[in-house]
Design a protein around this motif. Structure first.
Motif, short mmCIF file in Angstrom:
data_model
loop_
_atom_site.label_atom_id
_atom_site.label_comp_id
_atom_site.label_asym_id
_atom_site.label_seq_id
_atom_site.Cartn_x
_atom_site.Cartn_y
_atom_site.Cartn_z
N LEU A 123 15.80 41.50 -9.13
CA LEU A 123 15.72 42.68 -9.99
C LEU A 123 15.87 43.88 -9.07
O LEU A 123 15.08 44.04 -8.14
N LEU A 150 11.37 35.44 -8.36
CA LEU A 150 12.11 36.69 -8.57
C LEU A 150 11.88 37.61 -7.38
O LEU A 150 10.77 37.70 -6.86
N THR A 209 7.58 48.62 -13.19
CA THR A 209 8.66 47.78 -13.72
C THR A 209 8.19 46.33 -13.81
O THR A 209 8.42 45.65 -14.82
N ILE A 210 7.52 45.86 -12.78
CA ILE A 210 7.02 44.49 -12.78
C ILE A 210 6.02 44.28 -13.91
O ILE A 210 6.10 43.30 -14.66
N THR A 211 5.07 45.20 -14.07
CA THR A 211 4.07 45.01 -15.13
C THR A 211 4.66 45.22 -16.51
O THR A 211 4.06 44.80 -17.50
N ILE A 228 6.53 36.68 -7.72
CA ILE A 228 7.49 37.77 -7.50
C ILE A 228 7.27 38.32 -6.09
O ILE A 228 6.13 38.54 -5.68
N LEU A 263 7.50 43.78 -17.36
CA LEU A 263 8.27 42.57 -17.67
C LEU A 263 7.52 41.73 -18.71
O LEU A 263 6.28 41.69 -18.71
N PRO A 264 8.24 41.03 -19.57
CA PRO A 264 7.57 40.19 -20.56
C PRO A 264 6.73 39.10 -19.89
O PRO A 264 7.16 38.49 -18.91
N VAL A 269 4.01 39.28 -18.13
CA VAL A 269 3.31 39.55 -16.88
C VAL A 269 1.82 39.69 -17.16
O VAL A 269 1.39 40.40 -18.07
N CYS A 316 12.13 41.61 -6.24
CA CYS A 316 12.18 42.97 -6.79
C CYS A 316 12.48 43.93 -5.65
O CYS A 316 11.71 44.04 -4.70
#
Length: 137
Positions: free
Chosen positions: A125, A93, A21-23, A4, A25-26, A28, A95
């Motif tokens: 994202l 991805l 938000t990143i942590t 990411i 995510l499913p 992670v 972010c």
């Protein structure tokens, strides 16, 4: 490894929101690496990405959650640099957390996020821009 690229500005709260938000995510965890990217628009002292408080704050949260963190920086055209860095690290991805700008501000000064979204060849994202702050244009 899932990569990411998080483009981090100067706002510490927004950077922390990106990290959270990143942590959130499913999936992670240890199989995810996040490169924290900062573009210096004016950097006469030669500051490093590691010296940006917002980047340090995001890194702290990510590392506390067991996420591998890397760093990248540039000076100049931020949208182009984000896209080039994403290609260099082969990001899965992007972010982004745009500043709150009025439609007039976007028309006058452009939007890095808009340019990245239009030119990106990978998923992005985008976090909500929040409220416009005085002087953010």
């Amino acid at each position: 490894m899932y990569r990411i690229l998080a483009a981090i500005g100067d706002d510490e709260e927004r950077a922390l929101e990106q990290a959270r938000t990143i942590t959130g995510l499913p999936g992670v965890g240890p199989e995810v690496s996040v490169t924290l990217f900062h573009d210096f628009t004016d950097n006469p002292e030669g500051a490093s990405v590691h010296q940006v408080a917002a980047v340090r704050r995001a890194a702290e949260h990510l590392e506390d959650e067991g996420v591998e963190v890397g760093y990248a920086e540039s000076s100049g055209a931020p949208a182009e640099a984000i896209l080039e860095t994403a290609a260099d690290i082969d990001a899965d991805l992007l972010c982004l957390a745009p500043r709150g700008r009025s439609p007039t501000g976007k028309a006058l000064f452009g939007s890095v996020t808009q340019q990245v979204l239009l030119e990106a060849t990978r998923p992005a994202l985008v976090l909500g821009a929040g409220r416009e702050k005085p002087g953010s244009d």
